[in-house]
Design an enzyme around this catalytic site. Structure first.
Site, PDB file in Angstrom:
ATOM      1  CD  GLU A 176     -26.913  21.678   0.755  1.00 25.35           C
ATOM      2  OE1 GLU A 176     -26.354  23.380   0.673  1.00 25.35           O
ATOM      3  OE2 GLU A 176     -27.712  21.190   0.385  1.00 25.35           O
ATOM      4  CG  ASP A 181     -32.471  17.698   0.855  1.00 23.60           C
ATOM      5  OD1 ASP A 181     -32.930  16.530   1.028  1.00 23.60           O
ATOM      6  OD2 ASP A 181     -31.861  17.900   0.354  1.00 23.60           O
ATOM      7  CB  SER A 182     -31.531  19.375   5.104  1.00 27.56           C
ATOM      8  OG  SER A 182     -30.927  18.662   3.842  1.00 27.56           O
ATOM      9  CB  CYS A 219     -34.594  14.922   2.757  1.00 27.22           C
ATOM     10  SG  CYS A 219     -33.570  14.793   4.453  1.00 27.22           S
ATOM     11  CB  CYS A 267     -27.792  10.777   0.433  1.00 26.92           C
ATOM     12  SG  CYS A 267     -27.839  12.474   1.051  1.00 26.92           S
ATOM     13  CB  THR A 268     -32.162  13.925  -2.570  1.00 26.13           C
ATOM     14  OG1 THR A 268     -32.512  14.076  -1.375  1.00 26.13           O
ATOM     15  CG2 THR A 268     -33.824  13.104  -2.607  1.00 26.13           C
ATOM     16  CG  HIS A 269     -27.664  15.999  -1.263  1.00 27.08           C
ATOM     17  ND1 HIS A 269     -28.248  16.779   0.018  1.00 27.08           N
ATOM     18  CD2 HIS A 269     -26.829  17.421  -0.636  1.00 27.08           C
ATOM     19  CE1 HIS A 269     -28.835  17.736   0.787  1.00 27.08           C
ATOM     20  NE2 HIS A 269     -27.989  18.406   0.176  1.00 27.08           N
ATOM     21  CB  THR A 301     -31.784  12.173   6.391  1.00 30.90           C
ATOM     22  OG1 THR A 301     -30.597  11.797   5.628  1.00 30.90           O
ATOM     23  CG2 THR A 301     -31.271  11.447   7.902  1.00 30.90           C
ATOM     24  CE1 TYR A 308     -32.569  19.610   8.468  1.00 32.75           C
ATOM     25  CE2 TYR A 308     -35.060  18.283   7.633  1.00 32.75           C
ATOM     26  CZ  TYR A 308     -34.522  19.731   7.743  1.00 32.75           C
ATOM     27  OH  TYR A 308     -35.748  20.312   7.605  1.00 32.75           O
ATOM     28  N   GLY A 309     -28.312  14.828   8.251  1.00 28.98           N
ATOM     29  CA  GLY A 309     -28.287  13.652   8.795  1.00 28.98           C
ATOM     30  C   GLY A 309     -27.011  13.047   9.587  1.00 28.98           C
TER      31      GLY A 309
HETATM   32  N1  DGL Z   1     -30.403  15.116   1.029  1.00 31.31           N
HETATM   33  C1  DGL Z   1     -30.981  14.319   1.980  1.00 31.31           C
HETATM   34  C2  DGL Z   1     -30.732  12.807   2.532  1.00 31.31           C
HETATM   35  O1  DGL Z   1     -31.707  12.419   1.261  1.00 31.31           O
HETATM   36  C3  DGL Z   1     -30.210  14.984   2.967  1.00 31.31           C
HETATM   37  C4  DGL Z   1     -28.104  15.134   3.462  1.00 31.31           C
HETATM   38  C5  DGL Z   1     -28.337  15.888   4.677  1.00 31.31           C
HETATM   39  O2  DGL Z   1     -29.398  17.164   5.041  1.00 31.31           O
HETATM   40  O3  DGL Z   1     -27.892  15.743   5.152  1.00 31.31           O
HETATM   41  O4  DGL Z   1     -30.227  12.514   3.678  1.00 31.31           O
END
Ligand code: DGL
Length: 279
Positions: free
Chosen positions: A162, A20-21, A83, A194-196, A85, A52-53
């Site tokens: 984060e 992931d990012s 991730c 989004c995995t966050h 994205t 990354y988003g």
């Molecule tokens: N956790 C990631 C996702 O699912 C990336 C979030 C990011 O880096 O913007 O999109």
């Protein structure tokens, strides 16, 4: 040592790679450890380049190829794109370019949402990149053309996670801003695309109430991974062992290790800082 050269029995003992990012993919790690406790995991968080988003599709593709290449150097038997994205923009390219099975988070999440929705009105929250890609919308509508899909980009949530501001009042306020418009569309299912975001599950629950079904892309991806590894005869058959987790990051590891302990709820070996191969 190459994946193909090892034969089935040896391949099954190789670790699963997840990237992931940043810390978001740890929700996938947590779910995979629950679903597949005998598997070793190599995790990469590209913390030097998060988020990354908000990056362009071509940059996301380049970063994700470098992430995957790094995991392949660690002889993984499969790669989970932890991730959304990257899953939205790069999954077909990664599947084509690399020789190991690559699993993303979109299809499992979409399937779970379609199984659970009662009124066919599905909300999606994700990064700007994920929402812009329309990957979830297209996938939902290809399976169920009469569904109503409402997606909303939530760019402030990744930095809040984060930062570790999971239960912070500011996060609660931001969530209200983002989610209330979706609730006005009478969604009964919300995909945390989004995995966050599963890390904010309780805070999201407080805003949407008990009635809305939350689809956690990490849990659904772990179940999908279990199924696919079984089909590919790649599940580790040694049921007496507990899997080991080794995490790598591209920026200083201290904050990541602290957050990882908190999110995974267990001791982990300190993450190691690495430089990725340029592609
Ligand atoms: N956790 C990631 C996702 O699912 C990336 C979030 C990011 O880096 O913007 O999109």
């Amino acid at each position: 040592m190459k994946f193909d050269d090892l034969g089935e029995a040896a391949n099954e003992q190789l670790p699963i790679g997840i990237f992931d990012s940043g810390v978001g993919g740890l929700t996938v790690v947590r779910a995979v450890r629950r679903a597949l406790p005998h598997e070793d995991i190599v995790y990469l968080g590209d913390t030097a380049r998060v988020p990354y988003g908000s990056k362009s599709p071509s940059t996301v593709v380049r970063f994700s190829c470098e992430d995957t290449q790094f995991l392949l150097h660690h002889h993984v038997k499969a790669v989970i794109v932890g991730c959304s994205t990257v899953s939205a923009w790069a999954l077909p390219i990664l599947e084509q370019r690399f020789e190991v099975p690559v699993f993303g988070v979109i299809l499992p999440g979409v399937r779970a949402a379609l199984e659970q929705t009662r009124n066919g009105r599905i909300g999606i929250i994700g990064t700007q990149g994920t929402v812009r890609s329309l990957a979830y919308d297209r996938s939902i509508l290809s399976h169920r053309p009469d569904a109503h899909v409402f997606s909303h980009a939530c760019p402030l949530l990744v930095p809040l996670v984060e930062q570790g501001w999971i239960h912070h009042p500011v996060t609660q306020m931001v969530l209200k801003e983002y989610l209330e418009p979706l609730l006005r569309h009478r969604i009964d299912t919300l995909i945390l695309a989004c995995t966050h975001f599963p890390l904010l599950r309780e805070a999201i629950r407080q805003v949407v109430g008990e009635e809305v079904i939350l689809v956690d892309c990490a849990d659904t991806c772990a179940r999908f991974t279990h199924q696919r590894l079984e089909e590919l005869h790649l599940l580790n058959s040694n049921r007496r062992r507990s899997g080991h987790l080794q995490a790598f990051v591209t920026d200083e590891p201290e904050r990541f290790t602290k957050l990882a302990k908190r999110f995974l709820g267990s001791r982990i070996e300190p993450a190691l800082q690495v430089v990725l191969p340029q592609m």
